[in-house]
Design an enzyme around this catalytic site. Structure first.
Site, PDB file in Angstrom:
ATOM      1  N   LYS A  42      -3.762 -41.358  -4.325  1.00  0.00           N
ATOM      2  CA  LYS A  42      -4.410 -39.925  -4.303  1.00  0.00           C
ATOM      3  C   LYS A  42      -4.082 -39.324  -5.839  1.00  0.00           C
ATOM      4  CE  LYS A  42      -3.651 -39.108   0.741  1.00  0.00           C
ATOM      5  NZ  LYS A  42      -2.853 -38.163   1.566  1.00  0.00           N
TER       6      LYS A  42
ATOM      7  N   ARG B 169     -10.796 -32.234  20.464  1.00  0.00           N
ATOM      8  CA  ARG B 169     -10.403 -33.601  20.657  1.00  0.00           C
ATOM      9  C   ARG B 169      -9.209 -33.873  21.674  1.00  0.00           C
ATOM     10  NH1 ARG B 169     -10.335 -36.621  14.873  1.00  0.00           N
ATOM     11  NH2 ARG B 169     -11.124 -38.480  16.169  1.00  0.00           N
TER      12      ARG B 169
ATOM     13  N   GLU C  14      -4.583 -35.631  18.382  1.00  0.00           N
ATOM     14  CA  GLU C  14      -4.451 -34.407  18.865  1.00  0.00           C
ATOM     15  C   GLU C  14      -4.206 -34.531  20.669  1.00  0.00           C
ATOM     16  OE1 GLU C  14      -7.010 -34.048  15.224  1.00  0.00           O
ATOM     17  OE2 GLU C  14      -6.729 -35.387  16.944  1.00  0.00           O
TER      18      GLU C  14
END
Length: 621
Positions: free
Chosen positions: A278, A392, A364
């Site tokens: 990243k 979700r 979730e």
């Protein structure tokens, strides 16, 4: 300034370049990204990390005939740049500009619309099966980040894909080396060897020779798996039916391109593991990829300067402070987040109470049922979650939490419009889907101190509860230090007027008060969506000709619908006007401008009320 990049209008142009030119193109794209995103804001570190991978994919595959399915989508800026949207990056995530995520209506190269994670393998498998069913010779590639691999849907899709005879390539973009060993020459050599036609042809020939000698064939397979398992972390994926390749350096185009070209010639489910960094190429983002994940405008030379802001606390910061204060008071408090520690304001809690902090990954559903298990044993779980991500886990909220009436508290961030992230991240439906669930307590604060009091009220409630607050800062209300509660189900009158009563739910109280000055209207801060203050509604209906509900939620099924139900049951004769989000998805753009366009700022509320009252009067005359 960018000679190679400016010569590319589509991936077809990219494929005309020599392989030796690709590293220079990667440098140009990375520099362009830095300059562009520093002026517009957006996702930075994740996009800097996928430059070479994006180039290699479009170089090796015949896009858009071959399908690239990106996961989450905040790693697709280089993809947008190479697919004809370089000029559009100047209005990235702005109203009427291009989206920060792939959208099918935006480009043929955006094969699947995303914004939430862990959907790529499922969608790509569907496309691969469709190609087989239609007799089309095309390749389908799913590009998924390692964070997204923590979600159950990704493994559900892998489990299904491994037993389906379809040409699917899954690329795991492992961008923090969480499951991979250091990348070196051995891995690079192994990847090219295992993806090559010679190796795979030899393996298939060996299977044909040995198929009549089952014991020897089984032994050969075990030896192959053992050897590959010793030097690669891919045994799990092999067991799920994939041919695992990697890990390889995701910034090494000399390795990426030939490996992808080899994989393009293989049939059946393939799995390529690439390791990227990243923030690659921008030292500040490499050193702090979390800070540079989602950025506002900044100076690339000096980087992001911390400590500056509007001077007002954000609602997320209010929650962060409250969480630590309540944790110090009550040792039963357990904090849970589905991979949103920074965004949900749990960094300080994680540092101060590490044994009571749980980041469950992008899961979730698990987060809600895990919280329910904690509550069953007498603990007090607080789940910090974005409104759009709570969608979700709806079944778990209904079945595992509410049905059992467990004291699980939801701190729901990003309620309402979120601005630049657009339709995939707007919290437009939570009031609708929460209020229909039995046993739920649902609140929406109008300012920072009310948010703090609601969080305490929810935490001390002996049942499932939710506090829903917006992104960004509030009006600047001073905070109490005490942990005090509100009387459940009671709103308050904030202004007395006549004729019209504005019933405001949550952060739109401010615009309602401003509009009321022009309308000489009564204003009620309703506070609770469930249980609704029905006594206050009936009182206002008896003393006003018009009631107007105002909410930053879908009009359908929202707080206004609860008021309508109350009026209908009580036989009230007052007229009702419901203001809120319309029945279509709201696009990206500045939140204030979007609210004004929807008639939910002070001016818009005033105009809509006057228009409806006038229209009703005309109809009755």
């Amino acid at each position: 300034m960018f000679p190679l990049l400016e010569s590319i209008a589509s991936p077809a142009d990219l494929r005309q370049l020599e392989p030796s030119q690709l590293p220079a193109l990667a440098w140009e794209i990375r520099e362009f990204l830095l300059q562009s995103v520093s002026k517009t804001g957006g996702h930075l570190s994740s996009n800097l990390g996928t430059v070479e991978l994006t180039i290699a994919l479009h170089y090796a595959f015949d896009t858009p005939a071959d399908r690239l399915v990106w996961d989450v989508g905040h790693q697709t800026y280089a993809h947008k740049i190479l697919t004809g949207r370089r000029q559009g990056m100047a209005r990235l995530r702005m109203k009427d500009g291009i989206s920060g995520f792939p959208r099918r209506c935006e480009s043929d190269y955006d094969t699947f619309g995303v914004g939430h994670s862990s959907t790529s393998i499922s969608a790509a498998l569907g496309m691969a099966v469709a190609a087989r069913a239609k007799g089309e010779d095309r390749h389908v590639v799913a590009i998924i980040g390692d964070g997204a691999m923590s979600a159950g849907q990704a493994f559900e899709a892998l489990n299904n894909a491994g037993v389906i005879d379809a040409n699917l390539l899954v690329i795991l973009n492992d961008n923090d080396m969480s499951i991979s060993p250091p990348v070196g020459a051995l891995n690079k050599h192994l990847a090219r060897l295992l993806s090559g036609r010679t190796f795979n042809a030899a393996r298939r020939a060996g299977e044909r020779v040995l198929k009549n000698i089952p014991s020897v064939l089984e032994f050969a397979n075990r030896v192959e798996e053992h050897v590959k398992g010793m030097i690669t972390p891919g045994t799990l994926f092999e067991e799920m039916g994939f041919n695992y390749i990697g890990p390889i350096d995701g910034h090494d185009l000399d390795s990426l391109v030939p490996t992808l070209q080899n994989l393009r010639e293989l049939k059946g489910p393939q799995f390529l593991h690439v390791v990227t960094k990243k923030g690659q190429g921008y030292k500040l983002a490499e050193d702090d990829p979390v800070l540079y994940h989602g950025v506002s405008k900044f100076d690339t030379a000096n980087g992001i300067e911390g400590g500056k802001g509007s001077g007002k606390l954000t609602y997320t910061q209010v929650f962060s402070d409250w969480l630590c204060d309540m944790a110090r008071e009550d040792s039963r408090l357990m904090g849970i987040t589905p991979a949103m520690r920074e965004g949900s304001g749990m960094v300080r809690f994680a540092e101060q109470f590490p044994e009571r902090y749980f980041d469950v990954g992008i899961a979730e559903q698990h987060a809600l049922t895990f919280a329910a298990g904690l509550a069953c044993e007498g603990l007090r779980p607080v789940v910090a979650i974005y409104s759009t991500f709570l969608q979700r886990a709806y079944d778990q909220l209904v079945h595992d939490v509410a049905l059992q009436n467990l004291p699980v508290m939801l701190a729901i961030d990003r309620g309402g419009l979120v601005g630049a992230d657009g339709a995939t991240h707007n919290g437009a439906f939570d009031l609708s889907f929460l209020t229909c669930i039995p046993n739920m307590l649902v609140m929406a604060p109008s300012d920072e101190n009310e948010c703090r009091r609601m969080l305490t009220t929810a935490y001390r409630h002996n049942g499932p509860s939710a506090v829903r607050y917006p992104r960004g800062s509030g009006p600047g209300a001073p905070l109490e230090t005490a942990l005090t509660t509100l009387p459940i189900g009671q709103g308050e009158i904030r202004r007395r007027g006549k004729g019209v009563a504005l019933l405001a739910f949550g952060a739109l109280l401010g615009p309602a008060l401003k509009a009321a000055e022009e309308l000489d209207a009564t204003v009620a801060n309703m506070r609770f969506i469930k249980p609704l203050d029905e006594a206050l509604v009936r009182e206002l209906a008896a003393s006003h000709e018009w009631l107007v509900t105002i909410e930053e939620n879908s009009i359908i099924g929202g707080a206004g619908s609860e008021v309508a139900r109350c009026l209908e049951q009580g036989g009230a004769t007052a007229h009702l006007l419901r203001l809120g989000l319309p029945d279509h998805f709201i696009d990206h753009g500045d939140s204030a401008l979007l609210l004004a366009e929807l008639g939910l700022d002070a001016e818009g509320i005033m105009v809509q009320v006057r228009a409806h009252i006038g229209s009703a009067a005309a109809d009755n005359s």
